[in-house]
Design an enzyme around this catalytic site. Structure first.
Site, PDB file in Angstrom:
ATOM      1  N   GLU A 107     -19.223   6.411  38.986  1.00 31.08           N
ATOM      2  CA  GLU A 107     -18.167   6.133  39.972  1.00 31.08           C
ATOM      3  C   GLU A 107     -17.808   7.452  40.648  1.00 31.08           C
ATOM      4  O   GLU A 107     -17.294   8.364  40.003  1.00 31.08           O
ATOM      5  CB  GLU A 107     -16.943   5.556  39.266  1.00 31.08           C
ATOM      6  CG  GLU A 107     -15.877   5.052  40.175  1.00 31.08           C
ATOM      7  CD  GLU A 107     -16.089   3.617  40.614  1.00 31.08           C
ATOM      8  OE1 GLU A 107     -15.955   3.359  41.835  1.00 31.08           O
ATOM      9  OE2 GLU A 107     -16.382   2.759  39.764  1.00 31.08           O
ATOM     10  N   HIS A 160     -21.501   3.389  41.976  1.00 33.85           N
ATOM     11  CA  HIS A 160     -20.303   2.900  42.675  1.00 33.85           C
ATOM     12  C   HIS A 160     -19.594   4.044  43.395  1.00 33.85           C
ATOM     13  O   HIS A 160     -19.692   5.208  42.997  1.00 33.85           O
ATOM     14  CB  HIS A 160     -19.326   2.270  41.687  1.00 33.85           C
ATOM     15  CG  HIS A 160     -19.781   0.958  41.133  1.00 33.85           C
ATOM     16  ND1 HIS A 160     -19.400  -0.243  41.656  1.00 33.85           N
ATOM     17  CD2 HIS A 160     -20.608   0.675  40.093  1.00 33.85           C
ATOM     18  CE1 HIS A 160     -19.962  -1.232  40.963  1.00 33.85           C
ATOM     19  NE2 HIS A 160     -20.699  -0.685  40.009  1.00 33.85           N
ATOM     20  N   TYR A 170      -8.630  -2.616  44.885  1.00 33.10           N
ATOM     21  CA  TYR A 170      -7.847  -3.192  43.803  1.00 33.10           C
ATOM     22  C   TYR A 170      -6.508  -3.770  44.263  1.00 33.10           C
ATOM     23  O   TYR A 170      -5.743  -4.279  43.438  1.00 33.10           O
ATOM     24  CB  TYR A 170      -7.624  -2.156  42.702  1.00 33.10           C
ATOM     25  CG  TYR A 170      -8.870  -1.858  41.886  1.00 33.10           C
ATOM     26  CD1 TYR A 170     -10.014  -2.642  42.006  1.00 33.10           C
ATOM     27  CD2 TYR A 170      -8.913  -0.793  40.991  1.00 33.10           C
ATOM     28  CE1 TYR A 170     -11.145  -2.373  41.278  1.00 33.10           C
ATOM     29  CE2 TYR A 170     -10.045  -0.523  40.245  1.00 33.10           C
ATOM     30  CZ  TYR A 170     -11.162  -1.316  40.398  1.00 33.10           C
ATOM     31  OH  TYR A 170     -12.302  -1.061  39.661  1.00 33.10           O
ATOM     32  N   GLU A 218     -19.898  -0.003  49.230  1.00 35.17           N
ATOM     33  CA  GLU A 218     -19.907   1.301  48.548  1.00 35.17           C
ATOM     34  C   GLU A 218     -21.280   1.918  48.803  1.00 35.17           C
ATOM     35  O   GLU A 218     -22.252   1.630  48.108  1.00 35.17           O
ATOM     36  CB  GLU A 218     -19.600   1.107  47.063  1.00 35.17           C
ATOM     37  CG  GLU A 218     -18.202   0.536  46.835  1.00 35.17           C
ATOM     38  CD  GLU A 218     -17.880   0.221  45.379  1.00 35.17           C
ATOM     39  OE1 GLU A 218     -18.702   0.561  44.496  1.00 35.17           O
ATOM     40  OE2 GLU A 218     -16.809  -0.370  45.119  1.00 35.17           O
ATOM     41  N   ARG A 223     -24.044  -3.942  34.973  1.00 36.07           N
ATOM     42  CA  ARG A 223     -24.882  -3.066  34.134  1.00 36.07           C
ATOM     43  C   ARG A 223     -24.904  -3.494  32.678  1.00 36.07           C
ATOM     44  O   ARG A 223     -25.757  -3.044  31.907  1.00 36.07           O
ATOM     45  CB  ARG A 223     -24.394  -1.626  34.242  1.00 36.07           C
ATOM     46  CG  ARG A 223     -22.939  -1.435  33.803  1.00 36.07           C
ATOM     47  CD  ARG A 223     -22.404  -0.050  34.115  1.00 36.07           C
ATOM     48  NE  ARG A 223     -20.966   0.028  33.873  1.00 36.07           N
ATOM     49  CZ  ARG A 223     -20.044  -0.180  34.803  1.00 36.07           C
ATOM     50  NH1 ARG A 223     -20.411  -0.504  36.034  1.00 36.07           N
ATOM     51  NH2 ARG A 223     -18.753  -0.089  34.519  1.00 36.07           N
ATOM     52  N   HIS A 225     -21.330  -3.539  44.897  1.00 31.44           N
ATOM     53  CA  HIS A 225     -20.330  -3.791  45.934  1.00 31.44           C
ATOM     54  C   HIS A 225     -20.928  -3.314  47.261  1.00 31.44           C
ATOM     55  O   HIS A 225     -21.284  -2.140  47.402  1.00 31.44           O
ATOM     56  CB  HIS A 225     -19.023  -3.064  45.629  1.00 31.44           C
ATOM     57  CG  HIS A 225     -18.373  -3.540  44.363  1.00 31.44           C
ATOM     58  ND1 HIS A 225     -17.908  -2.689  43.391  1.00 31.44           N
ATOM     59  CD2 HIS A 225     -18.135  -4.800  43.916  1.00 31.44           C
ATOM     60  CE1 HIS A 225     -17.389  -3.395  42.399  1.00 31.44           C
ATOM     61  NE2 HIS A 225     -17.529  -4.678  42.688  1.00 31.44           N
TER      62      HIS A 225
END
Length: 338
Positions: A205, A143, A315, A51, A195, A48
């Site tokens: 994360e 992430h 999200y 990020e 991945r 992303h």
């Protein structure tokens, strides 16, 4: 005669004890699960493009990779979505982290094919093919989240002894700092992550961190997780035997949307008592959402759950306010490299 009898008995019991030890040793040895050495490792950043911790680290390691190299293996840093990184946006056409399903990977390349679908096929060609013996052994996918999840490890397979052992090692190395493990194995929620090309996929994360922003503390936490993960791989490759272990994981159960009106518009926000409470127990009657009129919408459930990805910015478009998880324990067998 009495003395000689005692001596004979002593030697007999000594012999029996030695035989018992040999039997115990053979039983212990036979219970070891031998796994192939992990020789090819990739570190993905920028899946992303907004990020930035993973983007920043991968770019640094592409210039100077001494920090991530370990004896006996190749470690390749890789920028997964360069166009999105350049624009500092999550993606160009669609979410790259959901494009590694058979349909997308097998799609015919045409002029109007979404960029991330084409990029997924390129990544699968370089690091895969997914599900084959030629695929990379291990991929760390870096992430950031806007949620207060701390340094979280993401597990895709509850039967992957190697990865569970690695997570156990990382968690112990970071203690007393917490390092939750999110298990995304679910019969109907299919992620098809970037991945997942590798034999052992590992999600990292780390948050909270706003999109398009770097925070030194978050970046440092991510860097430490990577260090300990690579250290584990080196020890494993060099022949260290890791005894059976257990870890606590949070297994994904359900995605929860925001309350909406008949026009599908969000009409309530995360309640202040839930905000930033990732991994904390949520019980029947606890507040979830708050309307602008002051109405509190409470959790109704017959079991304690542990929400995470609470109020994740990315999200909203996925209609997801948080994810409900439950605690469970996973066990890994004794392993060593074959």
């Amino acid at each position: 005669l009495f003395f000689e009898t005692k001596v004979l008995l002593y030697h007999y019991f000594l012999f029996c004890f030695q035989q018992f030890l040999e039997l115990l040793k053979s039983m212990t040895s036979s219970s070891v699960v031998e796994k192939p050495p992990v020789r090819r490792v990739a570190i993905f950043g920028g899946t992303h493009g907004n990020e930035l911790s993973g983007v920043f680290l991968v770019r640094h390691w592409e210039e100077n990779g001494a920090e991530i190299q370990r004896r006996g293996m190749e470690v390749k840093p890789f920028l997964t979505n360069p166009r999105a990184v350049k624009k500092c946006t999550r993606y160009i056409d669609c979410d790259l982290n959901r494009m590694f399903d058979p349909d997308s990977l097998g799609r015919t390349v045409m002029e109007d094919i979404p960029y991330e679908v084409r990029r997924a096929q390129e990544i699968n060609h370089i690091f895969g093919p997914k599900g084959s013996d030629d695929a990379y052994d291990l991929i760390f996918d870096l992430h950031n989240t806007t949620s207060n999840m701390g340094g979280t490890l993401i597990l895709e397979n509850s039967r992957d002894d190697f990865t569970i052992q690695m997570f156990h090692y990382i968690k112990n190395a970071l203690a007393p700092e917490r390092c939750p493990v999110l298990l995304i194995e679910h019969p109907s929620l299919k992620y098809a992550t970037t991945r997942s090309v590798a034999k052992h996929p590992v999600g990292v994360e780390v948050g909270p961190q706003p999109q398009g922003v770097l925070r030194a503390d978050i970046l440092d936490k991510m860097r430490k997780i990577l260090k300990h993960g690579l250290d584990f791989v080196q020890l494993f490759n060099e022949g260290r035997e890791f005894p059976p272990c257990t870890i606590e994981v949070f297994k994904i159960m359900e995605k929860v949307d925001y309350p909406r009106n008949k026009n599908d518009e969000v009409i309530a926000i995360i309640h202040p008592k839930l905000q930033d409470q990732d991994w904390q127990p949520l019980n029947n009657g606890d507040p979830l959402f708050l309307t602008l009129d002051g109405e509190v919408i409470a959790y109704k459930g017959d079991r304690t759950v542990y929400p995470t990805f609470i109020n994740e910015a990315a999200y909203y478009e996925k209609k997801q306010a948080f994810v409900k998880t439950v605690k469970m324990t996973l066990t890994a067998e004794r392993i060593r490299s074959s």
